[in-house]
Design a protein around this motif. Structure first.
Motif, short mmCIF file in Angstrom:
data_model
loop_
_atom_site.label_atom_id
_atom_site.label_comp_id
_atom_site.label_asym_id
_atom_site.label_seq_id
_atom_site.Cartn_x
_atom_site.Cartn_y
_atom_site.Cartn_z
N PHE A 181 22.57 -45.64 2.82
CA PHE A 181 22.13 -44.68 1.81
C PHE A 181 20.74 -44.15 2.18
O PHE A 181 19.84 -44.93 2.47
CB PHE A 181 22.10 -45.36 0.45
CG PHE A 181 21.44 -44.55 -0.62
CD1 PHE A 181 22.10 -43.48 -1.20
CD2 PHE A 181 20.17 -44.85 -1.06
CE1 PHE A 181 21.49 -42.73 -2.19
CE2 PHE A 181 19.55 -44.12 -2.05
CZ PHE A 181 20.22 -43.05 -2.62
N GLU A 182 20.55 -42.79 2.17
CA GLU A 182 19.30 -42.21 2.65
C GLU A 182 18.60 -41.32 1.63
O GLU A 182 17.57 -40.75 1.94
CB GLU A 182 19.56 -41.40 3.93
CG GLU A 182 20.07 -42.23 5.09
CD GLU A 182 19.07 -43.26 5.59
OE1 GLU A 182 17.86 -43.06 5.37
OE2 GLU A 182 19.51 -44.27 6.19
N GLY A 183 19.13 -41.19 0.42
CA GLY A 183 18.43 -40.37 -0.57
C GLY A 183 19.36 -39.82 -1.63
O GLY A 183 20.59 -39.89 -1.50
N ALA A 184 18.77 -39.27 -2.70
CA ALA A 184 19.54 -38.71 -3.80
C ALA A 184 18.91 -37.41 -4.25
O ALA A 184 17.67 -37.25 -4.21
CB ALA A 184 19.61 -39.70 -4.97
N PHE A 185 19.74 -36.47 -4.71
CA PHE A 185 19.27 -35.15 -5.10
C PHE A 185 19.97 -34.70 -6.37
O PHE A 185 21.18 -34.94 -6.54
CB PHE A 185 19.53 -34.13 -3.98
CG PHE A 185 18.89 -34.52 -2.69
CD1 PHE A 185 17.60 -34.12 -2.39
CD2 PHE A 185 19.57 -35.33 -1.79
CE1 PHE A 185 17.00 -34.52 -1.21
CE2 PHE A 185 18.99 -35.73 -0.60
CZ PHE A 185 17.69 -35.32 -0.31
N ILE A 186 19.22 -34.07 -7.26
CA ILE A 186 19.74 -33.59 -8.53
C ILE A 186 20.07 -32.11 -8.40
O ILE A 186 19.20 -31.30 -8.08
CB ILE A 186 18.72 -33.81 -9.66
CG1 ILE A 186 18.38 -35.31 -9.79
CG2 ILE A 186 19.23 -33.25 -10.99
CD1 ILE A 186 17.18 -35.59 -10.66
N PHE A 187 21.34 -31.75 -8.64
CA PHE A 187 21.78 -30.35 -8.56
C PHE A 187 22.37 -29.94 -9.91
O PHE A 187 23.59 -30.04 -10.14
CB PHE A 187 22.83 -30.18 -7.46
CG PHE A 187 22.28 -30.30 -6.06
CD1 PHE A 187 21.25 -29.47 -5.64
CD2 PHE A 187 22.79 -31.23 -5.18
CE1 PHE A 187 20.74 -29.56 -4.35
CE2 PHE A 187 22.30 -31.33 -3.90
CZ PHE A 187 21.26 -30.50 -3.47
N PRO A 188 21.55 -29.47 -10.85
CA PRO A 188 22.03 -29.13 -12.20
C PRO A 188 23.05 -28.00 -12.21
O PRO A 188 23.94 -27.97 -13.07
CB PRO A 188 20.76 -28.72 -12.95
CG PRO A 188 19.64 -29.30 -12.15
CD PRO A 188 20.09 -29.30 -10.74
N THR A 189 22.95 -27.05 -11.27
CA THR A 189 23.84 -25.89 -11.31
C THR A 189 25.29 -26.25 -11.01
O THR A 189 26.20 -25.46 -11.30
CB THR A 189 23.36 -24.82 -10.31
OG1 THR A 189 23.09 -25.44 -9.05
CG2 THR A 189 22.09 -24.16 -10.82
N ILE A 190 25.54 -27.40 -10.40
CA ILE A 190 26.92 -27.86 -10.19
C ILE A 190 27.15 -29.19 -10.92
O ILE A 190 28.12 -29.89 -10.64
CB ILE A 190 27.26 -28.00 -8.70
CG1 ILE A 190 26.28 -28.94 -7.99
CG2 ILE A 190 27.29 -26.64 -8.02
CD1 ILE A 190 26.67 -29.25 -6.56
N SER A 191 26.23 -29.53 -11.83
CA SER A 191 26.33 -30.75 -12.64
C SER A 191 26.59 -31.98 -11.75
O SER A 191 27.51 -32.76 -12.01
CB SER A 191 27.45 -30.62 -13.68
OG SER A 191 27.22 -29.51 -14.51
N ALA A 192 25.78 -32.12 -10.71
CA ALA A 192 26.06 -33.17 -9.73
C ALA A 192 24.79 -33.91 -9.32
O ALA A 192 23.69 -33.35 -9.29
CB ALA A 192 26.75 -32.59 -8.50
N LEU A 193 24.99 -35.17 -8.99
CA LEU A 193 24.01 -35.96 -8.28
C LEU A 193 24.55 -36.12 -6.86
O LEU A 193 25.65 -36.63 -6.66
CB LEU A 193 23.83 -37.34 -8.94
CG LEU A 193 22.96 -38.35 -8.20
CD1 LEU A 193 21.53 -37.87 -8.11
CD2 LEU A 193 23.03 -39.72 -8.87
#
Length: 319
Positions: A181-193
């Protein structure tokens, strides 16, 4: 006779007059690891930024006025305590210091330790909404993900805060069995982590989303690069810049497809940053989808983020 501190790093010298100590005795200067350098710009206010090199400097006016480096409470300092990451979250900063998350409020220069995380953390992510001040936008900006990257998938620690980084709760999404695992990103426009997974030399994003049919094409760094850095430009367009010392990549769609950014070195000559011997020192983006890259040799390149993103060399500065 005035007392001075001189701190030297490569060609940079800080000269601090401390005859009249500007901070209480229970505080000390906040330091960073050797050779760690970063400019952290506020996503929504171009005059607000954090400059990290040997020490840490915060500005509200684009560095037009004199600054004294940030100080940190001695009670939380250990011999190896260093700042390793910092992000803007609404009107404050969330910082990783000695593997723990601390909030710094610039207006009253106060520090608050986050609560809820019971393990060492080495990564932190947020995605600031600069479009307006409505409740939905505020909820997005208050989300913070903390994690321990470069861990085997069976040992992943993921923590979520919905109040700007003050309180964290552990989350346990379904993860693949292979890779790290190398990181996490918040993408609200596609309702995704989006979780970044590495398998050998290949990277890909795995999405924890309301709509689970998202897939991502794997991408690679330059063979000599190991650890990528990421920039999420403001605007909620799903743009993502991925860079390392020999690599510069761009995704226009939340990491689902990743392309190398080209640059013009001389008129009529186009090459990939990916295959150049130049060493990238810093990459920044602004609120107008513009990108700038500086190499360790002082070369400055500018460009606009789009599917055919390319950079033009603007100048060379003496460092």
């Amino acid at each position: 006779m005035n007392e001075w501190i001189l701190i030297c790093d490569l060609n940079l010298i800080y000269s601090l007059n401390i005859e009249k100590r500007p901070f209480p005795d229970d505080y000390d200067l906040l330091r960073v690891p050797h050779k760690f350098q970063q400019l952290v710009a506020h996503p929504c206010d171009r005059n607000v930024a954090l400059y990290i090199r040997v020490l840490v400097f915060f500005t509200r006016d684009g560095f037009q006025s004199s600054l004294y480096p940030l100080e940190f409470p001695k009670a939380w300092l250990q011999p190896d305590t260093r700042l390793t990451a910092a992000i803007f979250v609404e009107d404050h900063l969330a910082m990783l210091i000695g593997g723990n998350v601390y909030l710094f409020h610039p207006h009253n220069k106060s520090w608050i330790p986050s609560r809820g995380i019971n393990t060492s953390i080495n990564g932190i992510t947020s995605n600031q909404c600069c479009i307006n001040k409505d409740p939905f936008c505020k909820r997005i900006s208050s989300l913070v993900i903390a994690y321990h990257k470069s861990a085997n998938m069976s040992q992943v620690s993921l923590w979520l805060s919905t109040d700007g980084g003050l309180e964290f709760s552990k989350i346990a999404p379904e993860l693949p069995l292979k890779g790290s695992f190398e990181g996490a990103f918040i993408f609200p426009t596609i309702s995704a982590l989006a979780l970044l997974i590495r398998e050998y030399r290949e990277f890909y994003f795995r999405y924890i989303a309301i709509h689970s049919n998202l897939t991502a094409t794997p991408f690679n760094l330059h063979p000599r690069d190991r650890n990528p850095y990421f920039i999420q430009p403001v605007g909620m367009q799903g743009h993502l810049v991925i860079w390392s010392v020999h690599t510069l990549l761009f995704s226009p769609n939340h990491g689902q497809n990743v392309y190398p950014i080209r640059y013009y070195d001389l008129p009529g000559q186009v090459t990939h940053v990916l295959f150049q011997k130049r060493i990238i020192q810093q990459v920044i983006c602004n609120t107008d989808d513009e990108i700038a890259m500086m190499t360790i040799g002082g070369e400055i390149y500018f460009g606009k983020l789009n599917i055919g993103a390319k950079l033009l060399r603007g100048s060379i500065i003496n460092q």
